[in-house]
Scaffold this active site. Structure first.
Site, PDB file in Angstrom:
ATOM      1  N   MET A  22       0.843  -1.203   0.000  1.00  0.00           N
ATOM      2  CA  MET A  22       0.000   0.000   0.000  1.00  0.00           C
ATOM      3  C   MET A  22       0.874   1.247   0.000  1.00  0.00           C
ATOM      4  SD  MET A  22      -3.446  -0.877   2.005  1.00  0.00           S
ATOM      5  CE  MET A  22      -2.835  -0.610   3.632  1.00  0.00           C
ATOM      6  N   HIS A  29       9.449  -3.294   3.532  1.00  0.00           N
ATOM      7  CA  HIS A  29       9.081  -3.529   2.129  1.00  0.00           C
ATOM      8  C   HIS A  29      10.333  -3.741   1.277  1.00  0.00           C
ATOM      9  CE1 HIS A  29       5.668  -0.839   3.527  1.00  0.00           C
ATOM     10  NE2 HIS A  29       4.990  -1.871   3.071  1.00  0.00           N
ATOM     11  N   GLN A  63     -10.271  -2.484   2.057  1.00  0.00           N
ATOM     12  CA  GLN A  63      -9.782  -3.194   3.249  1.00  0.00           C
ATOM     13  C   GLN A  63      -9.698  -2.296   4.471  1.00  0.00           C
ATOM     14  OE1 GLN A  63      -5.963  -4.120   1.190  1.00  0.00           O
ATOM     15  NE2 GLN A  63      -5.034  -3.827   3.201  1.00  0.00           N
ATOM     16  N   ASP A 163       2.149  -9.378   8.783  1.00  0.00           N
ATOM     17  CA  ASP A 163       0.690  -9.568   8.756  1.00  0.00           C
ATOM     18  C   ASP A 163       0.442 -11.076   8.704  1.00  0.00           C
ATOM     19  OD1 ASP A 163      -0.436  -6.634   8.162  1.00  0.00           O
ATOM     20  OD2 ASP A 163       1.434  -6.932   7.088  1.00  0.00           O
TER      21      ASP A 163
HETATM   22  P1  AMP Z   1       1.466  -2.948   3.462  1.00  0.00           P
HETATM   23  O1  AMP Z   1       2.058  -1.936   2.551  1.00  0.00           O
HETATM   24  O2  AMP Z   1       1.456  -2.539   4.889  1.00  0.00           O
HETATM   25  O3  AMP Z   1       0.148  -3.476   2.970  1.00  0.00           O
HETATM   26  O4  AMP Z   1       2.453  -4.185   3.434  1.00  0.00           O
HETATM   27  C1  AMP Z   1       2.878  -4.768   2.214  1.00  0.00           C
HETATM   28  C2  AMP Z   1       3.647  -6.009   2.529  1.00  0.00           C
HETATM   29  O5  AMP Z   1       4.796  -5.664   3.316  1.00  0.00           O
HETATM   30  C3  AMP Z   1       2.850  -7.024   3.359  1.00  0.00           C
HETATM   31  O6  AMP Z   1       3.116  -8.326   2.869  1.00  0.00           O
HETATM   32  C4  AMP Z   1       3.392  -6.822   4.750  1.00  0.00           C
HETATM   33  O7  AMP Z   1       3.290  -7.977   5.558  1.00  0.00           O
HETATM   34  C5  AMP Z   1       4.829  -6.493   4.462  1.00  0.00           C
HETATM   35  N1  AMP Z   1       5.455  -5.778   5.575  1.00  0.00           N
HETATM   36  C6  AMP Z   1       5.039  -4.623   6.165  1.00  0.00           C
HETATM   37  N2  AMP Z   1       5.849  -4.295   7.202  1.00  0.00           N
HETATM   38  C7  AMP Z   1       6.792  -5.275   7.273  1.00  0.00           C
HETATM   39  C8  AMP Z   1       7.895  -5.523   8.146  1.00  0.00           C
HETATM   40  N3  AMP Z   1       8.203  -4.709   9.151  1.00  0.00           N
HETATM   41  N4  AMP Z   1       8.640  -6.634   7.908  1.00  0.00           N
HETATM   42  C9  AMP Z   1       8.333  -7.492   6.892  1.00  0.00           C
HETATM   43  N5  AMP Z   1       7.307  -7.305   6.044  1.00  0.00           N
HETATM   44  C10 AMP Z   1       6.539  -6.223   6.237  1.00  0.00           C
END
Ligand code: AMP
Length: 290
Positions: A22, A29, A63, A163
């Site tokens: 996102m 990321h 979401q 997550d």
């Molecule tokens: P988001 O942008 O928050 O929807 O996350 C995108 C992806 O990055 C998802 O698969 C998250 O689980 C992963 N993610 C977010 N924060 C972390 C973190 N601190 N360590 C590992 N993966 C992460």
């Protein structure tokens, strides 16, 4: 590296390793994208053809169960593209809501792409975890990830263990929908004090950011315990000393997220609120042998 907005432009980049996000990208990321790039390089050798790395940046309205959270979500596409390029992405796909939910990206249009709650895999419908506190969230995640998989025609996709429940949902979704996408997981990337990196951390005040440190402290406290109940109790007592409002602390079976089964891999899952910001974290858990 290219930034594209129109799904049509994805056509030369199919069979990719895909990282859905996102945006507001951080080192967590970045690690996922580097992992994707390493996997793509290996797949390219095996296939004797280039395998692209595609990163999507889409703040998915379906979401979010709070409009204020959606509105406040940070949007930083330029910086995201620079980070993605550095980490090895070939393409940043930043679609409009209308591209994801045609014809116009409206809630009514999006509804056609969402599963019925009853059709969601069981791991997304467990009382007490995410679904209780974010009703409708997993239907939105299921719908958007399926849609992104269809549009990108990716061969593999990387998700963070941050997550954890979402990761198990995606695995179940791929099975349920019979999609041929390999789901790769990456461990949680943390700050020096143990706090998991999150786009939402940007919203914390310096004082709140310090208080967030109680979350990894609670995880540590739970580790030395001999039963799930004692682990949950120890974690809660750490939170009792902070101004974090705990939503859940639970030791569950790591794969199904149902009740802990002795001898099976288990996971400690935590969600807590700090002011207006919701933070989640998790870690493997095993009983201390007596
Ligand atoms: P988001 O942008 O928050 O929807 O996350 C995108 C992806 O990055 C998802 O698969 C998250 O689980 C992963 N993610 C977010 N924060 C972390 C973190 N601190 N360590 C590992 N993966 C992460």
């Amino acid at each position: 590296m290219r930034i594209i907005h129109d799904p049509e432009e994805l056509k030369p980049f199919t069979r990719s390793v895909f990282v859905p996000t996102m945006g507001a990208l951080h080192a967590g990321h970045e690690a996922l994208i580097e992992h994707a790039a390493a996997r793509a390089a290996r797949m390219a050798v095996e296939a004797d053809a280039p395998v692209p790395v595609v990163v999507s940046v889409f703040v998915n309205p379906t979401q979010f169960n709070e409009a204020a959270d959606f509105d406040a979500y940070p949007r930083t596409l330029e910086a995201d593209a620079a980070l993605a390029a550095r980490a090895g992405a070939d393409v940043v796909f930043a679609p409009s809501p209308a591209a994801i939910y045609p014809p116009d990206g409206s809630p009514a249009a999006a509804a056609a792409f969402l599963p019925n709650e009853a059709d969601l895999p069981e791991v997304a419908r467990l009382p007490q975890l995410e679904d209780r506190h974010r009703p409708g969230h997993f239907a939105g995640v299921y719908g958007v990830v399926k849609r992104l998989f269809v549009l990108t025609e990716c061969a593999a996709a990387v998700f963070g263990e941050k997550d954890w429940q979402q990761l198990q949902l995606i695995r179940a979704m791929v099975q349920q929908e019979r999609l041929s996408v390999d789901i790769l997981a990456h461990h949680i990337v943390r700050e020096e004090d143990g706090v998991a990196l999150s786009s939402r951390n940007a919203r914390l005040s310096p004082v709140e950011r310090k208080i967030a440190g109680y979350i990894p402290a609670a995880i540590v406290a739970a580790q030395g315990q001999s039963t799930p109940e004692a682990a949950e109790q120890s974690a809660r007592s750490v939170f009792g000393r902070s101004s974090l409002a705990v939503e859940y602390v639970a030791v569950r079976d790591a794969a199904t997220l149902m009740a802990y089964k002795p001898g099976q891999p288990a996971r400690l899952l935590i969600a807590a609120r700090l002011g207006n910001t919701r933070l989640i974290d998790n870690a493997p858990w095993q009983p201390r042998s007596l």
